[in-house]
Every structure is written in C-alpha cells, then in structure tokens.
Design a protein around this motif. Structure first.
Motif: not given
Lengths: 374, 393
Positions: A288-293, A297-310
């Motif tokens: 999903f392209g989520v990195t430590s950097a 940002a991804a948590k504040a604004n998840p790109s899709n529902p699965e990232v949100a669940r992750l």
C-alpha cells in the motif's frame, strides 16, 4: 518393659510416616512400589491417546507481556540476516522482524532481547520456551513443522542453496567438484540437501562438517575445502567478510528451495497469529506504499479502507489478535515496511546486497503476498 | 553384659544412635527416589506439552546426511543408528590410538623428568608445566587452525620420503589395499596367532616346572611373525597391494588420508594427556623407596635394568589408579572433537539430535555410551591393578 513397648510403638509410627511419605505421590505404598510405578508409567506417557490440552491459547502473549520484553532467538553470524555489527548492535532482516513483533506487542520496538542460538540448538531453545520466537534464517520444512514441535508462520525470505568456490580454479558446475571436499554446517537443511543433490547427480565428494557458520567459513578460508555451501543469501553475506571477496564466486546453481521465516511453538494459536500477521503487516504496508516516513499522514488520511483497517482507524483487527488496535501502525512507524527492512540490511547500499528477485511483491513478479486485512 | 543390655533398653528410640542412623538412611533413600521421580515426571510432562513423546524408534529412520570419515559402510541412505555407530567407532578409534600414544609419550616424559641430565630434565619439566596449564579446547583449536590447516595446499604439497604428502587436506601416505587373497591370509594369521598362544602356554608351563622362566613373549612373537611371513609367500598373490597417493586435480587420490580433523584431535589429546601421565609416572617412580634403587645398583644392575626390573614393577601399583582416570579423561575429552569437526560419537549424535529433533533420547544415549566406555576401562584397569598387587608378594 513399658519403655520397650513404647519404643516399639515409636518405631512403628516413624515407619508408617516414612511409608506414607513414599505413598504420597503414588497410590501404592512402600519404597519399592515407587520404582515399579516409574517403570509402569513410561508406556502410559508414550501411548496417551488423548493428549491433555497443551500450554494453551494466549499463554505466550500473557507471559511476554508479564515479562515486559520479547525474547527472540536470532543468528549473530550472518550479515544482513542476523549479525552483531561493529557497534555491538544486532542487525539484519531477521532481527528487524523481532523488533517489528515487539512493536506490535508493546508499541515499543526496543523491548526485545536478542538471544543468539546456533543452528543445532535453535529448536530445543524454542521447544523449551527459552525463546518466544525463532527468527534465525530457518528453512521451513515438514519435519520442522511437525516433529520438532514448531510452526512456521510465514516466509520472510525466499532463498535457495548455493555453492561458493575460489575464483580461478576452473570450477563452474557441481560436476567439477567431483572428488573434492565441501565445507558445510551441521544441523542444517543444507547438510541434507548437499547429500541429496550430490547423490542424485552421482558426484562423489567428501563433506567437512562444522558446528557453526564461523568455523565453516574459517575452514573454507584456510582452503580446507574446495567449496562451501549454504543458502545463497548466506553465501553473499559471508563473502563480504572474507579476506578478499572478489576472489570467490558463487556458482550459478540452485540446489534447493529454502523458504526462511519465523517459527513459533506448537500449542498457542494466538501467538502463532500474532507472529504471522506481523509478517503480513510488513508486506501489506509495502504493497500500500505506507512507509515509516508517511505512516502518520496515511493514518490521518487513509488512501483506502484496507489501509484504514491496517492502521487501526477502522475495525478492531488488532484487538482480535489480542493486541492494541494500532499494532500495525507501531510496526510501520518504528521499524518500517518490508521494503525498508529489506533495504536496510540487504539493499543496494549495503555490502550484503542481494537483488529482490523472488522476494519482490507479487505485483512485481515476486512471491510476497499477504492475505487481506479484513 | 547384663548391664549393657539394660542400658541399651533404657535409651529411648529418638536418642538411640543405631535407629537414628537407620532412619537417616531410609529418609535419604526416599528423598533420592522421590527427586528422581519428580525430575522424570517433569520431563515427561514437558515433552507432552510440546506434543512429543519419548521413544527410540526414530533410530531406524533414514539419516539423510553424509559423514566425512567412517569406519563402517555409512551412506546417506543409512539409518540413524548406523550414523550413531559410525560416531561410536570414530570415538573408539581416537580413544585407543590416543591412549596408546599418550602412554608411551607419558612414560618417556615421566622418566625424563627424573633424568640426571639437566637439559632433559628441564625440557621435560617445562613441557609438563606448560601443557598441564593449558585449556584442552584452546589447544585443540590451535592444532587445527594453527597447524594442520596451515599446511600447504594440495598443489604445493610437501613431500616426505616414501611418498608421504603433507597438505591442508590431510596427511596422505601409501597404504595397503586388501586383494582377493586377503581372506585366506587372514585365516593363516589366525592360525599363527593360535600357534603362538599355544607355544607361549607350553613355555610358560615348562618355566613353572623347571623354575627357569624362558623368554615366553619373545618366542611367541617370533613364531607369529614366522607364520605371517611364510603365509605372505604361500598364498597365490600378495594379500595387500600397495596403494600410492597421487595428486589428481583438486585432491590427492589413493593412499591413506589422515584428515586434519583427526590429526588435530589425536595430537591435541595425546600431547595434553601425556603431560598428566608424565606426572603420574614421575610420582609413581618417586614413591619407590631409594633403598630399592641402591640395592639394585649394588647387585650390579645397570640403570636401565634397575628401572625395568626393580623400579617400574613397584611403581606400577602407585601409577595404575591415577593412570586409569587419565585414560577415562582422554576418552571423555575426545567429545571436544566437535570443535575441530571430527565426526565422533558426540558430534554425530548432535547432528542426529538436530535432524530428528530427539534431544532427550540422543543425549541419554550419548551419556550411557560414555558411561559404558568409562566403566569398561575402569573394570579392566582395576583388574590389572589387582593382578599386579598379587604379584608383589
């Protein structure tokens, strides 16, 4: 006379106490009976068809949390996988997996104690509970998954066995090694594969077998043997610590499949799930392209529902594992995703560079594939 | 007497030493049995929790690994128990070779330590002091990494007269290969051995009758050698063909190779144990009173005869018990072979343990085997000790 009777009674009382003490553990009374009982119980232990429930669901996590630190069995001799670097720190992808697991459990990747184990003692260390998880470039195989009392959780590195020889000796194939001596480490699948492959090819050779990686490669460096064999990743990483790395070549043969991954004890499914989904979290984060950097940002604004669940914004996947809901967030924030872990230890900027190859995401032609977070 | 019995009767049981001693013995025995039982149950429960059980049937399974040097026909498809046997034979080989060599060297060192030649005495003393204060493991690794692996490579092999090659792959020397007449020759040798024994017995009995002991051992040995030599030429073809080592490609083929692992282990064990045996021999010799030596010299025995006929027989009684424990030490120390990669009993068992996951069973088996070795050695040495004690009077 009365005293005599009294002393006889006294003796009887003492004797009966002794007998009672003997009979305490067993239904029978008497010292001799105990010896018999011990002998009788052997077949009972062997045949006991319905085994009593094992250590139990959740026991490992509870023990780890009570202890406040995760104990991880690792290698200390293979750069890139498990190695003590010049500063005395552990490094490598197997080591980083331990950190990720600690981050998932405690929200703190430093709450892990690394315990170096040899190839020969690793399974005993896991069985006996000396370590909570074994993350030590260990190949997934049937016997290990069953008889050795452990479960492999997932593959963190797809490897294959290779052969390293000195350059300029004219050895390009396994057949060139006929009559030669090959150094190998004991207690490994490598030792068995070598015997299999050479027997299948009908090549006569002499093994020189050593107790650990250091002595195996020391003997090879002293030219005790013509070739040394282990997983290709191991060859690449050990070559970097040889005196003149360019004087050694890794033959273009793959002698086996070696899926390496973390292993846990039989009997605690919750712990198995945690250890397994930690690997999947690392892989999914890369996918999903989520990195430590960018994880915040991804948590504040998840790109899709699965990232949100992750990351724990939606649902309660973490709670289902018995962890906090931000477990995967902690892993990614503190340790990174699979790509970051890989590049830190085996990437192009490291001396132990190994191209991703099979260890790429399935979307890029590799074998890394995590089940959905749902 | 009447008084003493009434006195015994008057002591209450909790103060009667005889009963107290008996009760103490019983309590101790019970504690030992209960503890052993507890430990055993604990282990069985632990194994049950891991979902494994005890049993030795796995020994029939296929080993699947190779062993670098074996005395039996071991291959990849052999069973675990055959691998175990291969290790056992290797341990026996190292122990026997080690015991023989370290005894010879130890006796030389012990005698040299008491030499009247100061140079010999000091050298021997220095050797003993250095060796006894080293760690055996360190010493073994020194021999392996520092000596035998530092020998030249095969292509630059050092050649000694008689086609003996020194390389870092091992020391290779010409060796006899048995030909098809070997079984016949072996039969001849066995007949020769029987003849020699019979001759020895006859000579021994005659010596008893006449009171003049003949050279029994010498004549028996001569008889055996005579049969062996005649037999060699009687059989249609020579029973052994000479196998000369030849450098071929990567390795040396032919001949007999003593691997660096074997050489390092044997050298280390022998040089180390010999130092202790040297001290044992020295103390044994010094235990023989000075008057014995002086008396022997007075009746005209030369120093060597004094040593052989007077001092040694008496010193043996002092030497044998500590010598036994040195032999046991050598056998047990041979398990350090794992450090130099020699496939001895412990090393192979370790591999089996790892490949089969049967740690408890294999460790028990290994302990039992070493115990058996040690007990057999002890029994033999005790028997020998009892025999030489009888000879004294």
């Amino acid at each position: 006379m009365s005293r005599k009777i009294f002393s006889v009674f006294g003796l009887l009382i003492v004797a009966s106490m002794v007998l009672a003490a003997c009979g305490g553990g067993t239904p029978a009374a008497g010292t001799e009976r105990i010896v018999e009982t011990v002998i009788v119980e052997v077949p009972v232990a062997g045949d006991a068809a319905p085994l009593p429930p094992p250590a139990g669901y959740g026991a490992t996590l509870a023990a780890v949390q009570a202890r406040g630190v995760l104990i991880c069995g690792v290698n200390s001799q293979v750069p890139g996988f498990g190695y003590i670097d010049a500063d005395g720190n552990f490094s490598g992808i197997d080591v980083d997996y331990c950190r990720a697991l600690a981050a998932a459990i405690f929200g703190d990747s430093t709450k892990v104690e690394f315990r170096p184990v040899t190839a020969a003692e690793r399974f005993t260390a896991l069985q006996s509970g000396e370590i909570d998880v074994l993350s030590r470039n260990t190949t997934w195989s049937t016997v290990r998954d069953t008889e050795l009392g452990g479960n492999f959780t997932a593959t963190t590195f797809y490897d294959g066995q290779g052969m390293m020889v000195r350059a300029g000796e004219g050895i390009t194939t396994l057949a060139d090694l006929a009559g030669g001596t090959i150094c190998v480490q004991t207690g490994t699948t490598t030792e068995l594969n070598l015997a299999d492959v050479m027997a299948a090819a009908g090549i006569a050779y002499t093994p020189a077998v050593f107790e650990d990686a250091d002595s195996t490669f020391a003997a090879y460096a002293e030219e005790r043997c013509d070739a040394v064999t282990t997983d290709k990743s191991g060859l690449v990483s050990r070559r970097t610590v040889l005196e003149d790395p360019s004087a050694h070549v890794i033959l273009d043969v793959t002698m086996s499949k070696e899926p390496l991954g973390p292993m846990v004890r039989h009997g605690d499914d919750q712990w198995f799930d945690i250890a397994q989904w930690t690997v999947f979290a690392l892989i999914s984060a890369e996918e999903f392209g989520v990195t430590s950097a960018n994880v915040d940002a991804a948590k504040a604004n998840p790109s899709n529902p699965e990232v949100a669940r992750l990351l724990g914004n939606e649902g309660d996947l973490g709670l289902k594992l018995g962890l906090s809901n931000d477990w995967a967030y902690n892993i990614i924030a503190q340790v990174g995703n699979y790509e970051e872990v890989y590049n830190r230890s085996l990437g192009p900027d490291t001396p132990t560079y190994i191209p991703r190859g099979l260890n790429s995401l399935y979307t890029e032609g590799g074998l890394l594939y995590a089940p959905p977070f749902r | 007497m009447a008084q003493s019995s009434s006195q015994a009767a008057s002591i209450p049981i909790w103060r009667d030493e005889r009963y107290l001693k008996l009760i103490a013995q019983i309590v101790f025995a019970v504690v030992v049995v209960l503890t052993a039982n507890y430990l055993y149950q604990n282990m069985v429960n632990g194994l049950r929790q891991q979902g494994t059980t005890l049993g030795f049937t796995f020994l029939g399974g296929i080993a699947g690994f190779d062993i670098s040097e074996t005395l039996n026909d071991f291959s990849r498809t052999s069973a675990y128990w055959q691998a175990f046997l291969a290790g056992l034979y290797n341990t026996l080989l190292v122990s026997i070779v080690g015991i023989v060599l370290s005894t010879i060297l130890g006796i030389i060192l012990g005698v040299a330590r008491l030499s009247i030649n100061p140079l010999v005495r000091w050298l021997s003393a220095a050797y003993l002091e250095i060796m006894r204060n080293l760690s055996l493991l360190v010493f073994l690794i020194f021999w392996y990494l520092g000596v035998f692996l530092k020998l030249p490579r095969v292509r630059e092999a050092v050649e000694w007269p008689g086609q003996v090659y020194l390389t870092n792959r091992g020391i290779v020397m010409p060796w006899g290969l048995p030909t098809e007449t070997m079984p016949m020759y072996r039969t001849i040798l066995i007949i020769g051995l029987c003849l020699a024994l019979a001759l020895g017995l006859v000579l021994f009995l005659r010596g008893r009758q006449t009171g003049k002991p003949p050279l029994t051992l010498l004549w028996s040995t001569l008889a055996l050698i005579l049969v062996a030599v005649i037999g060699w030429f009687v059989v249609p073809a020579a029973p052994l063909s000479l196998d000369l080592p030849v450098i071929q490609g990567l390795n040396i083929t032919g001949g007999k190779t003593f691997t660096p692992e074997f050489m390092a282990l044997v050298s280390g064990l022998v040089l180390y144990t010999a130092a202790f045996i040297g001290e044992v021999v020295r103390s044994g010799i010094q235990a023989v009173s000075r008057g014995q030596v002086e008396a022997a010299r007075a009746i005209g025995l030369n120093p060597f005869q004094t040593l052989r006929l007077v001092v040694f027989p008496q010193a043996l009684q002092v030497i044998i018990p500590p010598l036994t424990s040195q032999y046991l030490n050598l056998t047990k120390n041979s398990s350090l072979a794992i450090a130099v990669g020699y496939p001895d009993l412990f090393y192979v068992s370790n591999t089996i343990m790892n490949q089969s996951g049967r740690a408890v069973e294999m460790i028990s088996l290994v302990m039992l085997t070493y115990l058996t070795f040690s007990l057999i050695t002890s029994v033999f040495m005790n028997w020998y000790n009892a025999r030489i004690l009888l000879v004294e009077r």
